[in-house]
Design an enzyme around this catalytic site. Sequence first.
Site, mmCIF file in Angstrom:
data_model
loop_
_atom_site.group_PDB
_atom_site.id
_atom_site.type_symbol
_atom_site.label_atom_id
_atom_site.label_comp_id
_atom_site.label_asym_id
_atom_site.label_seq_id
_atom_site.Cartn_x
_atom_site.Cartn_y
_atom_site.Cartn_z
ATOM 1 C CB SER A 257 2.828 1.799 4.265
ATOM 2 O OG SER A 257 2.934 1.023 3.086
ATOM 3 C CE LYS A 258 -1.804 -1.914 9.966
ATOM 4 N NZ LYS A 258 -2.798 -0.978 10.326
ATOM 5 N NE ARG A 259 -1.411 0.882 1.108
ATOM 6 C CZ ARG A 259 -0.763 1.924 0.625
ATOM 7 N NH1 ARG A 259 -0.231 1.871 -0.567
ATOM 8 N NH2 ARG A 259 -0.653 3.028 1.329
#
Length: 487
Positions: A257-259
């Site tokens: 994920s982007k995080r």
Amino acid sequence: MSELKRVRVRYAPSPTGFVHIGNLRTALYNYLFARHNGGDFILRIEDTDRTRYFPEAVENIINTLKWAGIDYDEGPVKGGLHAPYYQSERLKIYKEHTDFLIKEEKAYYCFCTAERLNMLRREQKNQKLPQTKYDKYCLNLPAREVSKKLNDGIPYVIRLNVEPEKSIRFNDYIRGEVEFSGNTIDDQILIKSDRYPTYHLANVVDDYLMGITHVIRGEEWLPSTPKHVLLYEAFGWKKPIFAHLPLLLNPDRTKLSKRQGDVTVEDYIKKGYLKEALINFIALLGWTAGDDRELYDLNELIDVFTLERVNKSGAIFDIEKLNWLNAEHLRKKSDSELIKSLRNELNKSKYSKLQLSDEYLKKVTDSMKERVSFIKEFYEKGFYFFEEPVTYEETAVRKGWKGKQSEEILKKFKEKINQLENPSRQDYETVLNDTAAELNTGKGNIIHPLRLALTGVSGGPGIIDIMFIIGKEQTIRRIDSITEKLR
Ligand code: GLU
């Protein structure tokens, strides 16, 4: 593959944002599979969710595939026998297909309002039902009432009439036999109130009409597959072969994920990753040839890629491996490719105004090739090939600069260099040896302060190479400069 039919596969992205690494993998695996089997690779834009439409996305999809060298046979811009390849331009086709299902009583109009559906959901939740589902209320509307509502322009959706309790089984090429209990499947919407089809309907209709033989896509689509299977059955069509690719995971095994880092291909292009490295890396996210080999170019991948060797378990995104592959692919580049890439990067950098010959850049890349992982590093790590050092690394000064003694040594060295005309690499070497002998000192006592003078830092290519590359004039200038600055 025992299939006799010509292989036809597709990459069917929804244009909702920049291309995700996982999507590039889907595109790549489809492409490799098509090329390996002498089949066709189709690009289809699934743009039926108007609420999530992102205008730059299609351009980004096409450019990303082009950048990566993943060439499609049919699709936007190129066209093909099954055009149009934008679902938003195929609404008539979907309507004809739902008309057919309605006639066959396999689908029905539903006029329920959002309020009613919300109430229904609440009630079912209160009853603690495992799954909230549409109650088929509109399935039982008398035909006359349906016609009247349609004539009156009452908003509607079209739903598939799913037989309750029917369990759905299919064989996934990668995961084997998969079963979903019929209880979990709702009377899915096929046409939304904006008259656009849902993903499920458009996807199945197009896969069928476009002659797709294998549906290769990410595991996140596995839960949609029973719905697709039901649709194939409703139409009386033969199903394609399904192959769901393993999830991409962060090193802590959470979903990529982007995080946790960069997830779009664009991010990696901007960071200066080579397409060869990214393609090689992505190919290995869920697939191996079954040996230890890790380094491949696109053509080699086409030769060895098979779906049989795709794993079921999640693939971990290991950035260290990508960096390693980048360095390896960088070193595999020919001199002229390297020079071209370096020039491209330099043109975007603060050194864009410098006029540098190919010969100069070749010397730089030759000397630095083993020390860099990225093209940019040729001038980031080797900045001293492009400008004089302005500061001197503190630890290097402490280690390599012995005040007056270093000054004297460099002075002597400089005098000798000054006498050379058009010095060769060998000349520099001879001068270095002669100076050491004359002053009766170790070569290290020359090399360390000299490196500091020429580069300002402690590591880097051999000092002879550095002098040979920057040349006599710069060597002298930089020696003068350090003696002034460190006096
Ligand atoms: N439009 C879907 C996506 O965005 C396609 C999934 C599939 O390949 O069926 O990935």
